[in-house]
Write a protein that holds these residues in place. Structure first.
Motif, PDB file in Angstrom:
ATOM      1  N   TYR A   1       0.832  -1.200   0.000  1.00 18.15           N
ATOM      2  CA  TYR A   1       0.000   0.000   0.000  1.00 18.15           C
ATOM      3  C   TYR A   1       0.870   1.257   0.000  1.00 18.15           C
ATOM      4  O   TYR A   1       0.661   2.178  -0.790  1.00 18.15           O
ATOM      5  CB  TYR A   1      -0.922   0.000   1.221  1.00 18.15           C
ATOM      6  N   VAL A   2       1.876   1.278   0.856  1.00 19.66           N
ATOM      7  CA  VAL A   2       2.777   2.434   0.925  1.00 19.66           C
ATOM      8  C   VAL A   2       3.521   2.596  -0.387  1.00 19.66           C
ATOM      9  O   VAL A   2       3.645   3.699  -0.925  1.00 19.66           O
ATOM     10  CB  VAL A   2       3.764   2.282   2.112  1.00 19.66           C
ATOM     11  N   LYS A   3       3.983   1.491  -0.928  1.00 17.36           N
ATOM     12  CA  LYS A   3       4.725   1.526  -2.187  1.00 17.36           C
ATOM     13  C   LYS A   3       3.850   2.061  -3.316  1.00 17.36           C
ATOM     14  O   LYS A   3       4.286   2.893  -4.103  1.00 17.36           O
ATOM     15  CB  LYS A   3       5.213   0.114  -2.512  1.00 17.36           C
ATOM     16  N   SER A   4       2.629   1.609  -3.398  1.00 20.99           N
ATOM     17  CA  SER A   4       1.750   2.048  -4.478  1.00 20.99           C
ATOM     18  C   SER A   4       1.349   3.508  -4.331  1.00 20.99           C
ATOM     19  O   SER A   4       1.060   4.173  -5.314  1.00 20.99           O
ATOM     20  CB  SER A   4       0.504   1.166  -4.552  1.00 20.99           C
TER      21      SER A   4
ATOM     22  N   LYS B   1       7.432   3.453 -16.402  1.00 19.71           N
ATOM     23  CA  LYS B   1       6.213   2.736 -16.790  1.00 19.71           C
ATOM     24  C   LYS B   1       6.374   1.231 -16.561  1.00 19.71           C
ATOM     25  O   LYS B   1       5.489   0.584 -16.003  1.00 19.71           O
ATOM     26  CB  LYS B   1       5.884   3.014 -18.256  1.00 19.71           C
ATOM     27  N   GLU B   2       7.514   0.666 -16.972  1.00 18.17           N
ATOM     28  CA  GLU B   2       7.763  -0.752 -16.776  1.00 18.17           C
ATOM     29  C   GLU B   2       7.787  -1.105 -15.287  1.00 18.17           C
ATOM     30  O   GLU B   2       7.248  -2.129 -14.870  1.00 18.17           O
ATOM     31  CB  GLU B   2       9.082  -1.165 -17.439  1.00 18.17           C
ATOM     32  N   PHE B   3       8.410  -0.260 -14.492  1.00 20.54           N
ATOM     33  CA  PHE B   3       8.469  -0.468 -13.043  1.00 20.54           C
ATOM     34  C   PHE B   3       7.060  -0.480 -12.451  1.00 20.54           C
ATOM     35  O   PHE B   3       6.730  -1.335 -11.628  1.00 20.54           O
ATOM     36  CB  PHE B   3       9.324   0.631 -12.400  1.00 20.54           C
ATOM     37  N   CYS B   4       6.242   0.467 -12.873  1.00 18.88           N
ATOM     38  CA  CYS B   4       4.859   0.525 -12.374  1.00 18.88           C
ATOM     39  C   CYS B   4       4.082  -0.727 -12.761  1.00 18.88           C
ATOM     40  O   CYS B   4       3.371  -1.304 -11.924  1.00 18.88           O
ATOM     41  CB  CYS B   4       4.160   1.771 -12.911  1.00 18.88           C
ATOM     42  N   LEU B   5       4.216  -1.161 -13.996  1.00 14.15           N
ATOM     43  CA  LEU B   5       3.511  -2.360 -14.447  1.00 14.15           C
ATOM     44  C   LEU B   5       3.956  -3.588 -13.669  1.00 14.15           C
ATOM     45  O   LEU B   5       3.132  -4.425 -13.283  1.00 14.15           O
ATOM     46  CB  LEU B   5       3.717  -2.567 -15.946  1.00 14.15           C
TER      47      LEU B   5
ATOM     48  N   ILE C   1       4.865   5.606  -5.573  1.00 12.12           N
ATOM     49  CA  ILE C   1       5.615   4.834  -6.556  1.00 12.12           C
ATOM     50  C   ILE C   1       6.775   5.631  -7.139  1.00 12.12           C
ATOM     51  O   ILE C   1       7.800   5.058  -7.498  1.00 12.12           O
ATOM     52  CB  ILE C   1       4.677   4.280  -7.655  1.00 12.12           C
ATOM     53  N   VAL C   2       6.641   6.950  -7.207  1.00 14.29           N
ATOM     54  CA  VAL C   2       7.720   7.782  -7.747  1.00 14.29           C
ATOM     55  C   VAL C   2       8.949   7.696  -6.862  1.00 14.29           C
ATOM     56  O   VAL C   2      10.066   7.444  -7.331  1.00 14.29           O
ATOM     57  CB  VAL C   2       7.250   9.243  -7.924  1.00 14.29           C
ATOM     58  N   GLU C   3       8.766   7.887  -5.555  1.00 18.70           N
ATOM     59  CA  GLU C   3       9.892   7.801  -4.617  1.00 18.70           C
ATOM     60  C   GLU C   3      10.498   6.398  -4.631  1.00 18.70           C
ATOM     61  O   GLU C   3      11.716   6.241  -4.607  1.00 18.70           O
ATOM     62  CB  GLU C   3       9.450   8.147  -3.197  1.00 18.70           C
ATOM     63  N   THR C   4       9.652   5.387  -4.690  1.00 21.55           N
ATOM     64  CA  THR C   4      10.133   4.014  -4.712  1.00 21.55           C
ATOM     65  C   THR C   4      10.962   3.762  -5.970  1.00 21.55           C
ATOM     66  O   THR C   4      12.037   3.167  -5.898  1.00 21.55           O
ATOM     67  CB  THR C   4       8.952   3.026  -4.652  1.00 21.55           C
ATOM     68  N   PHE C   5      10.484   4.232  -7.106  1.00 18.14           N
ATOM     69  CA  PHE C   5      11.230   4.076  -8.354  1.00 18.14           C
ATOM     70  C   PHE C   5      12.589   4.761  -8.272  1.00 18.14           C
ATOM     71  O   PHE C   5      13.612   4.178  -8.637  1.00 18.14           O
ATOM     72  CB  PHE C   5      10.423   4.646  -9.532  1.00 18.14           C
TER      73      PHE C   5
ATOM     74  N   LEU D   1      12.515  14.678  -9.245  1.00  7.76           N
ATOM     75  CA  LEU D   1      13.944  14.575  -9.544  1.00  7.76           C
ATOM     76  C   LEU D   1      14.624  15.945  -9.538  1.00  7.76           C
ATOM     77  O   LEU D   1      15.753  16.076  -9.061  1.00  7.76           O
ATOM     78  CB  LEU D   1      14.151  13.898 -10.904  1.00  7.76           C
ATOM     79  N   ILE D   2      13.936  16.951 -10.016  1.00  8.81           N
ATOM     80  CA  ILE D   2      14.517  18.298 -10.065  1.00  8.81           C
ATOM     81  C   ILE D   2      14.489  18.958  -8.691  1.00  8.81           C
ATOM     82  O   ILE D   2      15.523  19.427  -8.199  1.00  8.81           O
ATOM     83  CB  ILE D   2      13.758  19.171 -11.089  1.00  8.81           C
ATOM     84  N   ASN D   3      13.324  18.995  -8.068  1.00 12.05           N
ATOM     85  CA  ASN D   3      13.138  19.785  -6.849  1.00 12.05           C
ATOM     86  C   ASN D   3      13.597  19.107  -5.568  1.00 12.05           C
ATOM     87  O   ASN D   3      14.093  19.769  -4.669  1.00 12.05           O
ATOM     88  CB  ASN D   3      11.674  20.207  -6.716  1.00 12.05           C
ATOM     89  N   LYS D   4      13.425  17.811  -5.479  1.00 14.86           N
ATOM     90  CA  LYS D   4      13.813  17.117  -4.248  1.00 14.86           C
ATOM     91  C   LYS D   4      15.224  16.550  -4.321  1.00 14.86           C
ATOM     92  O   LYS D   4      15.973  16.595  -3.352  1.00 14.86           O
ATOM     93  CB  LYS D   4      12.824  16.000  -3.930  1.00 14.86           C
ATOM     94  N   TYR D   5      15.588  16.017  -5.490  1.00 13.03           N
ATOM     95  CA  TYR D   5      16.881  15.351  -5.617  1.00 13.03           C
ATOM     96  C   TYR D   5      17.945  16.212  -6.293  1.00 13.03           C
ATOM     97  O   TYR D   5      19.100  15.833  -6.351  1.00 13.03           O
ATOM     98  CB  TYR D   5      16.714  14.016  -6.359  1.00 13.03           C
TER      99      TYR D   5
END
Length: 103
Positions: free
Chosen positions: A19-22, A52-56, A25-29, A75-79
């Motif tokens: 549930y947390v991962k879904s 997209k592949e990671f999400c699928l 998903i952006v942070e997890t990726f 990716l720009i603002n946080k990382y």
């Protein structure tokens, strides 16, 4: 009597983790599939394909355009990745400097 302590249940923990991962998903990726390395770059279209592949693979089939925008903004603002036009190997496309896709 037991201080409201519950025993550990692996199935419940797996459901919570999914549930947390879904929901993030952006942070997890980014954490699982990206690496900061100044020797590399990643074109935006390659990053979006891998995302997209990671999400699928993680059971998320309803990826929206906003998800890609959120990935880019994170990716720009946080990382702190530099997003600009990259001219490498005959390609001149937008991408991220210092980002290596590890999957």
């Amino acid at each position: 009597k037991n201080g409201f302590s519950f025993s550990y249940c692996k199935l419940s923990q797996d459901i919570i983790n999914q549930y947390v991962k879904s929901n993030n998903i952006v942070e997890t990726f980014i954490e699982e599939c990206c690496e900061k390395n100044n020797k590399y770059h990643a074109f935006k279209y390659n990053l979006e394909y891998e995302f997209k592949e990671f999400c699928l693979e993680n059971g998320l089939n309803n990826i929206k355009r906003e998800d890609y925008s959120f990935l880019k903004d994170t990716l720009i603002n946080k990382y702190g990745y530099d997003y600009r036009r990259i001219n490498k190997n005959g390609e001149n496309k937008y991408g991220f400097i210092g980002l290596k896709i590890t999957r």
